[in-house]
Design an enzyme around this catalytic site. Structure first.
Site, PDB file in Angstrom:
ATOM      1  N   SER A 261     -15.560 -41.090  63.988  1.00 22.65           N
ATOM      2  CA  SER A 261     -17.155 -41.326  63.809  1.00 22.65           C
ATOM      3  C   SER A 261     -16.533 -41.490  61.717  1.00 22.65           C
ATOM      4  CB  SER A 261     -17.942 -41.006  63.980  1.00 22.65           C
ATOM      5  OG  SER A 261     -17.716 -39.671  64.215  1.00 22.65           O
ATOM      6  N   LYS A 262     -17.673 -41.826  61.358  1.00 22.83           N
ATOM      7  CA  LYS A 262     -19.330 -40.728  60.554  1.00 22.83           C
ATOM      8  C   LYS A 262     -18.912 -38.953  60.461  1.00 22.83           C
ATOM      9  CE  LYS A 262     -23.041 -43.135  60.726  1.00 22.83           C
ATOM     10  NZ  LYS A 262     -23.794 -44.708  60.011  1.00 22.83           N
ATOM     11  N   ARG A 263     -19.111 -39.127  61.341  1.00 24.13           N
ATOM     12  CA  ARG A 263     -19.633 -37.442  61.565  1.00 24.13           C
ATOM     13  C   ARG A 263     -18.589 -36.902  61.239  1.00 24.13           C
ATOM     14  NH1 ARG A 263     -21.982 -38.319  66.185  1.00 24.13           N
ATOM     15  NH2 ARG A 263     -23.576 -40.342  65.595  1.00 24.13           N
ATOM     16  N   ASP A 266     -17.915 -36.308  57.499  1.00 16.71           N
ATOM     17  CA  ASP A 266     -18.606 -35.383  57.863  1.00 16.71           C
ATOM     18  C   ASP A 266     -18.084 -34.183  57.578  1.00 16.71           C
ATOM     19  OD1 ASP A 266     -20.316 -37.733  56.741  1.00 16.71           O
ATOM     20  OD2 ASP A 266     -21.818 -36.662  58.012  1.00 16.71           O
TER      21      ASP A 266
END
Ligand code: GLU
Length: 507
Positions: A261-263, A266
């Site tokens: 996921s984009k998390r 990050d």
């Protein structure tokens, strides 16, 4: 033989995740391999999820990666328009065709009524489903009199059109990657095909468009597998030939569990989007902006789910077109590795010609306002490239050639500055005045100076390296000296001794 036609059908709801990029890539490769067409269709019927700029982002990403579509929103083609919001006039008649054929029906429950039904079921510990068990007692054209239904529609009562899932059928489906599957149709609910606001749902628009655009193979992410039974039933209900289906495995988190996921990006500091995305608070870095080469990114992505069956890891796009096929795509998820992504970039960077690398490097020097000297800059590129993972590393690695070190850190002084260091450097400076600045003879000279004075090589080399580079790293000292030239070397050595005196006084 019918021509292979595949499509990539993203919804413009934000930046395109690398999972989506891989779907596009597999579609592209499959089309090229089979002499077919790769179509880009924008599925923008869900107005509430529409994000400005997302379509442009998708188009630009595919172009940057060199996998631009043959047909689609930008490229045009004979099956357009390729944006579903421009095809809205088409969908209603198909939904009504299914009603007429007895495969779909009008349903009049409002959103609020459905919420209540869900709440009631929830209280009883059950999950409400609009299906073969409940539909006969709800407000729809299967349960109500025809006159009543006609009257409500004539009065403009809001309705949706739902697909009528047959009860108790064994549905047989085939997926190119997963093989044959069977499910009991009774577990499915009657999905909405056409909404009260006059928009089709994903299911209706997707099937109608795949049919009208003569799509032969649907290659998409695994998250769409649960929709396959409905889609197969819809093709049957329309009396159309269904395309072949291939559902691609997930790209997994680096830890191996769950979808990337984009998390995760990050958290671990790697990009999950091809290009930078900036929209109010949402800012995500892109592969392009981090310095990845498009071919390296494609090479990394293609192997997340596809196994060529050999040890080969580096593939040109032409090799991929020759070798890619769906039968070697795996069923299980593929774990993403940021380290591997970098490794691919490094391989591609090393394979670039000095001319090409120098072109980008010279541009960077120009931007920084640094005077350029093509022959010298090329030498630097050639010397430093093997340590670089990204093009911009070349600058970080070779900055010292263009800028004198200004300060030396404490830890390095400690390692290098000894009682004799000033004498060592000054003796060397004396010898360098008349030296020939060519790496090999400089190497001999450094050895001679050390030998003649009974100094260890480290006593000579370490201060010189620190003086010239500003760190205890970098290529061979004589090579650095040759590239910097006599005048610059002497200036740096002199500055270094001055700084060293200062350092001694402060001790
Ligand atoms: N619009 C869907 C998506 O966003 C397309 C799924 C499909 O390929 O059928 O992924």
């Amino acid at each position: 033989m019918t021509q292979v036609r595949v499509r990539f059908a993203p919804s413009p709801t934000g930046p395109l995740h690398i999972g989506g990029v891989r779907t596009a890539l597999y579609n592209y490769l499959f089309a090229k391999r089979h002499g077919g067409k790769f179509v880009l269709r924008i599925e923008d019927t869900d107005q509430s999820r529409y994000v400005e700029g997302a379509e442009e982002y998708i188009v630009e990403s595919l172009e940057w990666l060199g996998i631009a579509p043959d047909e689609g929103v930008n490229a045009g083609g004979d099956y357009g328009p390729y944006r579903q919001s421009e095809r809205l006039h088409l969908y209603e008649e198909y939904a009504k065709e299914l009603v007429e054929k007895g495969h779909a029906y009008y349903a009049f429950e409002t959103a609020e009524e459905l919420d209540n039904l869900r709440d009631e079921s929830g209280k009883a510990g059950e999950t409400f489903m609009y299906n073969y068990l409940t539909r006969s007692s709800l407000r729809n054209s299967l349960a109500m009199d025809k006159d009543e239904v006609d009257a409500m529609i004539a009065q403009g009562a809001p309705y949706v059109i739902r697909f009528k899932i047959p009860a108790g059928e064994s549905l047989r489906m085939h997926d190119v990657i997963r093989g044959n599957m069977v499910i009991d149709s009774s577990v499915l609910d009657d999905k909405v095909l056409y909404k009260s606001d006059g928009f089709p749902t994903y299911h209706l628009a997707n099937i109608v468009d795949d049919h009208l655009m003569a799509i032969t193979h649907v290659i998409r992410g695994e998250e769409w597998l649960p929709s396959l039974p409905l889609h197969v039933l819809m093709y049957e209900a329309f009396g159309w030939n269904a395309p072949s289906f291939a559902h691609l495995p997930l790209i997994l988190k680096p830890e191996g569990k769950g979808k990337l996921s984009k998390r995760d990006g990050d958290k671990h500091g790697f990009p999950v989007f091809p290009l930078r995305w900036e929209k109010s608070e949402d800012v995500y870095d892109g592969y392009r902006e981090q310095g990845y080469l498009p071919d390296a990114m494609l090479n990394m992505l293609v192997l997340l789910g596809w196994n060529p069956g050999t040890e080969q890891e580096i593939f040109s796009i032409d090799e991929l077109i020759q070798q890619f096929d769906l039968d070697k795509v795996s069923k299980s998820g593929a774990r993403f590795s940021a380290e591997k992504a970098k490794w691919f970039n490094q391989q591609y960077l090393q394979a670039m010609s000095v001319e090409d690398l120098h072109g980008d490097f010279a541009e960077l020097l120009r931007e920084k306002g640094i005077e350029r000297d093509a022959a010298k800059d090329k030498r630097i590129v050639e010397l430093m490239r093997e340590r670089a993972v990204f093009g911009h590393d070349l600058w970080e690695l070779s900055e010292f050639f263009y800028q004198r070190p200004e300060k030396y850190d404490e830890a390095n002084w400690k390692k290098v500055w000894k009682d004799k260091t000033a004498e060592v450097v000054q003796t060397l400076m004396g010898r360098l005045q008349s030296a020939d600045f060519e790496a090999e003879s400089l190497q001999t000279l450094l050895h001679d100076v050390a030998g003649e004075n009974s100094w260890g090589m480290g006593m000579v080399m370490m201060p010189v390296r620190l003086a010239l580079v500003g760190k205890l790293q970098g290529p061979d000292v004589p090579v650095i000296m040759e590239i910097l030239g006599k005048e610059e070397v002497l200036i740096r050595l002199e500055n270094f001794v001055k700084e060293g005196d200062q350092y001694s006084k402060n001790q």
